[in-house]
Design a protein around this motif. Structure first.
Motif, PDB file in Angstrom:
ATOM      1  N   VAL A  86       8.994   4.677   5.715  1.00 61.04           N
ATOM      2  CA  VAL A  86       8.468   3.628   6.594  1.00 61.04           C
ATOM      3  C   VAL A  86       9.086   2.290   6.191  1.00 61.04           C
ATOM      4  CG1 VAL A  86       6.387   2.458   7.420  1.00 61.04           C
ATOM      5  CG2 VAL A  86       6.284   4.890   6.816  1.00 61.04           C
ATOM      6  N   TRP A  87       9.516   1.527   7.177  1.00 61.25           N
ATOM      7  CA  TRP A  87      10.108   0.210   6.907  1.00 61.25           C
ATOM      8  C   TRP A  87       8.999  -0.837   6.839  1.00 61.25           C
ATOM      9  CZ3 TRP A  87      14.340  -1.780   5.036  1.00 61.25           C
ATOM     10  CH2 TRP A  87      14.635  -3.144   5.244  1.00 61.25           C
ATOM     11  N   LEU A  88       8.907  -1.543   5.697  1.00 62.12           N
ATOM     12  CA  LEU A  88       7.935  -2.626   5.542  1.00 62.12           C
ATOM     13  C   LEU A  88       8.614  -3.936   5.934  1.00 62.12           C
ATOM     14  CD1 LEU A  88       6.206  -1.769   2.122  1.00 62.12           C
ATOM     15  CD2 LEU A  88       5.613  -0.994   4.432  1.00 62.12           C
ATOM     16  N   THR A  89       8.257  -4.458   7.083  1.00 61.23           N
ATOM     17  CA  THR A  89       8.936  -5.650   7.578  1.00 61.23           C
ATOM     18  C   THR A  89       8.683  -6.865   6.680  1.00 61.23           C
ATOM     19  OG1 THR A  89       7.050  -6.127   9.024  1.00 61.23           O
ATOM     20  CG2 THR A  89       8.861  -4.884   9.973  1.00 61.23           C
ATOM     21  N   LYS A  90       7.507  -6.948   6.090  1.00 60.19           N
ATOM     22  CA  LYS A  90       7.161  -8.096   5.255  1.00 60.19           C
ATOM     23  C   LYS A  90       8.067  -8.190   4.033  1.00 60.19           C
ATOM     24  CE  LYS A  90       4.420 -11.440   3.667  1.00 60.19           C
ATOM     25  NZ  LYS A  90       4.301 -12.762   4.319  1.00 60.19           N
ATOM     26  N   HIS A  91       8.434  -7.041   3.485  1.00 58.54           N
ATOM     27  CA  HIS A  91       9.186  -7.040   2.224  1.00 58.54           C
ATOM     28  C   HIS A  91      10.593  -6.470   2.364  1.00 58.54           C
ATOM     29  CE1 HIS A  91       5.421  -8.204   0.520  1.00 58.54           C
ATOM     30  NE2 HIS A  91       4.840  -7.137   0.999  1.00 58.54           N
ATOM     31  N   LYS A  92      10.965  -6.054   3.602  1.00 59.15           N
ATOM     32  CA  LYS A  92      12.317  -5.553   3.883  1.00 59.15           C
ATOM     33  C   LYS A  92      12.713  -4.446   2.892  1.00 59.15           C
ATOM     34  CE  LYS A  92      13.844  -9.782   6.154  1.00 59.15           C
ATOM     35  NZ  LYS A  92      12.462 -10.288   6.318  1.00 59.15           N
ATOM     36  N   VAL A  93      11.887  -3.427   2.870  1.00 59.28           N
ATOM     37  CA  VAL A  93      12.101  -2.318   1.944  1.00 59.28           C
ATOM     38  C   VAL A  93      11.641  -1.032   2.613  1.00 59.28           C
ATOM     39  CG1 VAL A  93       9.825  -2.534   0.851  1.00 59.28           C
ATOM     40  CG2 VAL A  93      11.725  -1.591  -0.467  1.00 59.28           C
ATOM     41  N   HIS A  94      12.312   0.081   2.275  1.00 59.28           N
ATOM     42  CA  HIS A  94      11.872   1.391   2.746  1.00 59.28           C
ATOM     43  C   HIS A  94      10.757   1.884   1.827  1.00 59.28           C
ATOM     44  CE1 HIS A  94      16.046   1.171   4.282  1.00 59.28           C
ATOM     45  NE2 HIS A  94      15.599   1.941   5.271  1.00 59.28           N
ATOM     46  N   ALA A  95       9.577   2.139   2.379  1.00 60.26           N
ATOM     47  CA  ALA A  95       8.448   2.635   1.587  1.00 60.26           C
ATOM     48  C   ALA A  95       8.369   4.152   1.696  1.00 60.26           C
ATOM     49  CB  ALA A  95       7.140   2.011   2.075  1.00 60.26           C
ATOM     50  N   LEU A  96       8.035   4.785   0.570  1.00 63.04           N
ATOM     51  CA  LEU A  96       7.852   6.237   0.525  1.00 63.04           C
ATOM     52  C   LEU A  96       6.381   6.510   0.224  1.00 63.04           C
ATOM     53  CD1 LEU A  96      10.965   7.154  -1.663  1.00 63.04           C
ATOM     54  CD2 LEU A  96      10.831   6.965   0.830  1.00 63.04           C
ATOM     55  N   PRO A  97       5.595   6.828   1.256  1.00 62.31           N
ATOM     56  CA  PRO A  97       4.157   6.980   1.041  1.00 62.31           C
ATOM     57  C   PRO A  97       3.701   8.398   0.722  1.00 62.31           C
ATOM     58  CG  PRO A  97       4.599   6.898   3.384  1.00 62.31           C
ATOM     59  CD  PRO A  97       5.931   6.790   2.689  1.00 62.31           C
ATOM     60  N   ARG A  98       4.598   9.391   0.877  1.00 58.58           N
ATOM     61  CA  ARG A  98       4.190  10.787   0.691  1.00 58.58           C
ATOM     62  C   ARG A  98       4.688  11.347  -0.636  1.00 58.58           C
ATOM     63  NH1 ARG A  98       5.420  13.338   6.721  1.00 58.58           N
ATOM     64  NH2 ARG A  98       4.022  11.956   7.913  1.00 58.58           N
ATOM     65  N   TYR A  99       4.023  12.389  -1.080  1.00 60.33           N
ATOM     66  CA  TYR A  99       4.280  12.964  -2.407  1.00 60.33           C
ATOM     67  C   TYR A  99       5.698  13.538  -2.536  1.00 60.33           C
ATOM     68  CZ  TYR A  99       3.567  15.970  -6.532  1.00 60.33           C
ATOM     69  OH  TYR A  99       3.682  16.576  -7.766  1.00 60.33           O
ATOM     70  N   ALA A 100       6.102  14.393  -1.595  1.00 63.73           N
ATOM     71  CA  ALA A 100       7.364  15.125  -1.749  1.00 63.73           C
ATOM     72  C   ALA A 100       8.553  14.185  -1.902  1.00 63.73           C
ATOM     73  CB  ALA A 100       7.578  16.057  -0.551  1.00 63.73           C
ATOM     74  N   GLU A 101       8.611  13.148  -1.078  1.00 63.23           N
ATOM     75  CA  GLU A 101       9.748  12.217  -1.124  1.00 63.23           C
ATOM     76  C   GLU A 101       9.698  11.361  -2.385  1.00 63.23           C
ATOM     77  OE1 GLU A 101       9.349  14.066   2.476  1.00 63.23           O
ATOM     78  OE2 GLU A 101       7.828  12.669   1.690  1.00 63.23           O
ATOM     79  N   CYS A 102       8.499  10.937  -2.780  1.00 60.93           N
ATOM     80  CA  CYS A 102       8.382  10.156  -4.020  1.00 60.93           C
ATOM     81  C   CYS A 102       8.891  10.968  -5.210  1.00 60.93           C
ATOM     82  CB  CYS A 102       6.925   9.743  -4.265  1.00 60.93           C
ATOM     83  SG  CYS A 102       6.344   8.398  -3.217  1.00 60.93           S
ATOM     84  N   LYS A 103       8.440  12.202  -5.313  1.00 64.14           N
ATOM     85  CA  LYS A 103       8.852  13.039  -6.445  1.00 64.14           C
ATOM     86  C   LYS A 103      10.350  13.296  -6.430  1.00 64.14           C
ATOM     87  CE  LYS A 103       7.736  17.280  -8.936  1.00 64.14           C
ATOM     88  NZ  LYS A 103       6.823  18.453  -9.034  1.00 64.14           N
ATOM     89  N   ALA A 104      10.898  13.575  -5.251  1.00 62.47           N
ATOM     90  CA  ALA A 104      12.338  13.849  -5.145  1.00 62.47           C
ATOM     91  C   ALA A 104      13.162  12.646  -5.586  1.00 62.47           C
ATOM     92  CB  ALA A 104      12.684  14.239  -3.708  1.00 62.47           C
ATOM     93  N   VAL A 105      12.752  11.453  -5.181  1.00 68.61           N
ATOM     94  CA  VAL A 105      13.477  10.231  -5.559  1.00 68.61           C
ATOM     95  C   VAL A 105      13.369   9.987  -7.062  1.00 68.61           C
ATOM     96  CG1 VAL A 105      13.387   7.707  -5.388  1.00 68.61           C
ATOM     97  CG2 VAL A 105      13.444   9.114  -3.312  1.00 68.61           C
ATOM     98  N   LEU A 106      12.194  10.187  -7.626  1.00 71.32           N
ATOM     99  CA  LEU A 106      12.013   9.967  -9.063  1.00 71.32           C
ATOM    100  C   LEU A 106      12.839  10.939  -9.898  1.00 71.32           C
ATOM    101  CD1 LEU A 106       8.149   9.365  -9.163  1.00 71.32           C
ATOM    102  CD2 LEU A 106       9.940   7.653  -9.447  1.00 71.32           C
ATOM    103  N   LEU A 107      13.034  12.151  -9.382  1.00 74.07           N
ATOM    104  CA  LEU A 107      13.789  13.146 -10.142  1.00 74.07           C
ATOM    105  C   LEU A 107      15.300  13.003  -9.976  1.00 74.07           C
ATOM    106  CD1 LEU A 107      11.611  16.358  -9.576  1.00 74.07           C
ATOM    107  CD2 LEU A 107      11.795  14.959 -11.649  1.00 74.07           C
TER     108      LEU A 107
END
Length: 396
Positions: free
Chosen positions: A39-60
């Protein structure tokens, strides 16, 4: 209302770092998860990852999603954080982490268990004597008695540590009111840490002493000693205080879970995981894409900054059954509250040791934990913890 961009990435306009959102975060997380995996956060101009699978994949995947360009949401903090373990990758990260990680392994921490249990018992006994307590003050007592000694922070200046540590975390979010208000304290901590290194006033035999010796031997640049001491001091205080305070609140508001824990103290290790899953101490950090890539089919151009929402991932219904229910019987070992992969929290063993010690002391001495007023969340961009938690402890 959320909309979509031309590239079909859902957009979210509310400010996740407003005072209102910090005090009531979970509805924002739920709306973000409904929108999609990116999800694109317009206030902070950053791609947010709110779900578990994508967060874990990025961290690994620390080769694609790097920390060396900073993990904060503002360029000032991302410049100031250079030279720390948190803000490094690859061999650079391994070199820094190797200087202190050996002190934080389960084997290295095991000899501390008895002393930490004794200190936790003293904290609980003192709280029982008073009956009415602030749970945050209770939560602070044990980490403040353990962490500064381990890191080697001199006795002088310890009275400022919590204020300094909170300010350091505030500065990792966007440059908003919270960050600006606490910036002088964050700079004060850096100045004092450099003075400690310059005067070599660290405690003998401590982590800080190890760093000075490593600098003397040419293993790390002398300038990194101060930043690396701060790298471990701040997280080891605030995250553990968050976890202990949340545990107190959750067991006060879920008496059936408290009975389960008292009936079977063997559940304590998993209870710690469930507390951290349910109320993740760290809200979010960022990563930067080192190359063009995709996440869940969404194109992520090289140089894009991604916000890894630990607190949201740990409430994702795609990963957890009844995620908004606090249940110490669930298998919560895969929670992301301590991170994952190369940048998984080096101090999580210490946080588990202290939080478990507090729960052991509580289950043997306390019959019930009761709320006596309305809790207040601390206004911090990164750390999700209570500022005030009025409690009453009923002795066993």
């Amino acid at each position: 209302m959320p909309t979509r961009t031309r590239t079909d990435i859902p957009v979210y306009r509310p400010d996740l770092y407003s005072a209102a959102a910090i005090r009531d975060t979970y509805p924002h997380y739920a709306r973000l998860r409904e929108l999609g995996p990116v999800v694109w956060l317009t206030k902070h101009k950053v791609h947010a990852l709110p779900r578990y699978a994508e967060c874990k994949a990025v961290l690994l995947d620390d080769e694609t999603f790097i920390s060396g360009d900073g993990v904060a949401l503002n360029p000032l903090a991302n410049r100031m954080g250079q030279g720390t373990t948190l803000y490094s990758d690859g061999a650079d990260h391994d070199r820094r982490r190797s200087q202190v990680a050996h002190r934080l392994t389960p084997r290295a921490l095991r000899p501390m268990t008895t002393a930490v249990d004794e200190q936790a018992a003293q904290v609980v006994e003192a709280a029982l004597a008073r009956r009415a307590v602030d749970g945050v003050e209770m939560a602070m007592a044990l980490p403040l008695s353990v962490v500064p000694d381990l890191v080697g922070w001199p006795e002088e200046g310890r009275e400022h540590l919590l204020r300094w540590a909170g300010a350091a975390f505030n500065g990792q979010g966007p440059i908003n009111r919270q960050a600006v208000r606490t910036l002088p304290s964050a700079l004060g901590m850096m100045r004092y840490a450099r003075r400690v290194v310059r005067e070599r006033s660290v405690l003998e035999g401590s982590m800080g002493h190890d760093l000075l010796c490593a600098a003397d031997e040419g293993k790390i640049p002398p300038a990194e000693c101060a930043t690396m001491m701060m790298d471990y001091l701040s997280p080891s205080l605030d995250t553990t205080i968050s976890a202990i305070a949340s545990a107190l609140h959750l067991f006060a508001t879920h008496p059936e879970q408290w009975r389960l824990l008292k009936e079977d103290p063997g559940r304590i290790p998993n209870a710690v995981n469930e507390v951290v899953r349910y109320d993740s101490p760290v809200r979010a950090f960022t990563r930067v894409a080192a190359r063009d890539t995709t996440i869940a089919g969404t194109p992520i151009p090289k140089g894009s900054r991604l916000l890894v929402l630990y607190g949201s991932a740990n409430r994702d219904a795609l990963e957890w059954e009844d995620p908004d229910t606090f249940d110490i019987r669930r298998d919560a070992a895969r929670q992301l509250g301590f991170g994952q992969g190369t940048h998984g929290c080096a101090g999580q063993g210490l946080a588990r040791l202290e939080t478990s010690a507090m729960l052991r002391a509580l289950v043997t001495r306390v019959d019930r934990i009761e709320l006596t007023g309305t809790p207040e969340w601390a206004l911090n961009n990164i750390i999700h913890r209570y500022e005030r938690l009025p409690l009453k402890l009923i002795p066993a």
